[in-house]
Design an enzyme around this catalytic site. Structure first.
Site, PDB file in Angstrom:
ATOM      1  N   ASN A   8     -11.100 -39.331  12.736  1.00  0.00           N
ATOM      2  CA  ASN A   8     -12.207 -38.810  11.928  1.00  0.00           C
ATOM      3  C   ASN A   8     -11.817 -38.981  10.459  1.00  0.00           C
ATOM      4  OD1 ASN A   8     -14.204 -37.360  10.689  1.00  0.00           O
ATOM      5  ND2 ASN A   8     -13.579 -35.361  11.497  1.00  0.00           N
ATOM      6  N   LYS A  10     -13.552 -38.559   7.926  1.00  0.00           N
ATOM      7  CA  LYS A  10     -14.274 -37.622   7.045  1.00  0.00           C
ATOM      8  C   LYS A  10     -14.831 -38.398   5.840  1.00  0.00           C
ATOM      9  CE  LYS A  10     -11.484 -33.928   8.874  1.00  0.00           C
ATOM     10  NZ  LYS A  10     -10.973 -32.606   8.717  1.00  0.00           N
ATOM     11  N   HIS A  98     -18.893 -30.597  14.023  1.00  0.00           N
ATOM     12  CA  HIS A  98     -17.579 -30.396  13.410  1.00  0.00           C
ATOM     13  C   HIS A  98     -17.625 -29.116  12.570  1.00  0.00           C
ATOM     14  CE1 HIS A  98     -14.086 -30.922  10.878  1.00  0.00           C
ATOM     15  NE2 HIS A  98     -13.623 -31.745  11.807  1.00  0.00           N
ATOM     16  N   GLU A 100     -16.595 -28.434   9.730  1.00  0.00           N
ATOM     17  CA  GLU A 100     -16.974 -28.612   8.317  1.00  0.00           C
ATOM     18  C   GLU A 100     -18.487 -28.688   8.182  1.00  0.00           C
ATOM     19  OE1 GLU A 100     -14.350 -31.924   7.724  1.00  0.00           O
ATOM     20  OE2 GLU A 100     -12.667 -30.543   7.865  1.00  0.00           O
ATOM     21  N   GLU A 170     -11.140 -27.514  18.405  1.00  0.00           N
ATOM     22  CA  GLU A 170     -10.586 -27.626  17.059  1.00  0.00           C
ATOM     23  C   GLU A 170     -10.563 -26.246  16.411  1.00  0.00           C
ATOM     24  OE1 GLU A 170     -10.715 -31.779  15.350  1.00  0.00           O
ATOM     25  OE2 GLU A 170     -12.559 -30.810  14.745  1.00  0.00           O
ATOM     26  N   GLY A 176      -6.487 -29.435   8.961  1.00  0.00           N
ATOM     27  CA  GLY A 176      -5.998 -29.766   7.621  1.00  0.00           C
ATOM     28  C   GLY A 176      -4.959 -28.800   7.086  1.00  0.00           C
ATOM     29  N   SER A 216      -4.500 -30.720  12.722  1.00  0.00           N
ATOM     30  CA  SER A 216      -3.132 -31.043  12.305  1.00  0.00           C
ATOM     31  C   SER A 216      -2.344 -31.827  13.360  1.00  0.00           C
ATOM     32  CB  SER A 216      -2.389 -29.764  11.890  1.00  0.00           C
ATOM     33  OG  SER A 216      -3.046 -29.176  10.786  1.00  0.00           O
TER      34      SER A 216
END
Ligand code: PGA
Length: 254
Positions: A8, A10, A98, A100, A170, A176, A216
């Site tokens: 991904n 992003k 996702h 985000e 996730e 991250g 991560s």
């Protein structure tokens, strides 16, 4: 079944030249690696160029995917990209829900549900992301959060259709952060997801689920998520932009 490794990217990298460079390095490094299925999800704007590269490379091990989609096929939806458009660029997968997008862009479970249904109708495999935030974990609400994300996200989706959906656990706090979920904990959550699906559908359906771990992931921990925690693959963010590290992740997952 081969592990599925999804990159991904992003909103990265910053220009097309870099995107080509990352893609070509990964492609080269994985030429002889056949033991994993690799999907690269770049920003929409790089898809045509990468699609063009792939079509000239017959023995491709790599597939393309998208990071999002809209549920309608065409029309007055400013700024959106349809699944039909993604199909034109041979996208086989689409990441949906996702954290985000759920968090920053306020995507709801009902929007996610529409996107999943639309992806299925176009034969593009949705990768449904679910996971709890730090506060929800502290309040021991993981099961409740996942249950509502799964139940609402999969509203009116049949047993048969479930086989074409990939799940990605996730944990939001792990994304991250450089601090992945522990193998024991992620293993337990994988079983919880199977339990939720078994309750909604059946045990047989739950046993066949393809569940990825994301948050991560690195070359040094990927093997544990697959071998020890039992995931069928991983969703890789930051580390997928470093070709050397990403190639190691794919190799170590196999
Ligand atoms: P990360 O991101 O690997 O950078 O933690 C994973 C993701 O957001 O899918």
């Amino acid at each position: 079944m081969k592990p599925l490794i999804v990159a991904n990217w992003k909103m990265n990298p910053q220009n097309l030249a870099q995107a080509k460079q990352i893609f070509n390095s990964v492609k080269k490094g994985l030429e002889d690696v056949k033991s994993a299925e690799v999907v690269i999800c770049p920003p929409f704007i790089y898809l045509p160029t990468l699609f063009d590269f792939l079509s000239r490379w017959i023995k491709s091990q790599i597939k393309l995917g998208a990071q999002n989609c809209f549920w309608e096929e065409k029309g007055a939806y400013t700024g959106e990209i349809s699944l039909l458009m993604l199909k034109n660029f041979a996208c086989k997968y689409v990441i949906i829900g996702h954290s985000e997008r759920r968090g920053i862009l306020k995507e709801t479970n009902s929007m996610i549900n529409k996107k999943i249904k639309a992806a299925l109708s176009f034969g593009i495999k949705p990768i449904l992301c679910v996971g709890e935030k730090k506060e929800e974990k502290q309040k021991e609400k993981i099961f409740v959060v996942l249950k509502s994300q799964v139940e609402q996200g999969l509203r009116k989706i049949s047993k048969k259709e479930i086989e074409n959906i990939i799940f990605a656990y996730e944990p939001v706090w792990a994304i991250g952060s450089g601090n992945p979920c522990s193998l024991d904990e992620s293993h337990v959550v994988r079983l919880l997801l199977q339990k939720i699906i078994a309750q909604k559908y059946s045990r047989q359906v739950a046993q066949k689920l393809q569940i990825l771990y994301g948050g991560s992931v690195k070359s040094s921990n990927v093997n544990g998520f697959i071998k020890d925690a039992g995931f069928q693959g991983v969703l890789v963010g930051g580390a997928s932009l470093d070709p050397k590290e990403f190639i190691e992740i794919v190799k170590n997952a196999s």
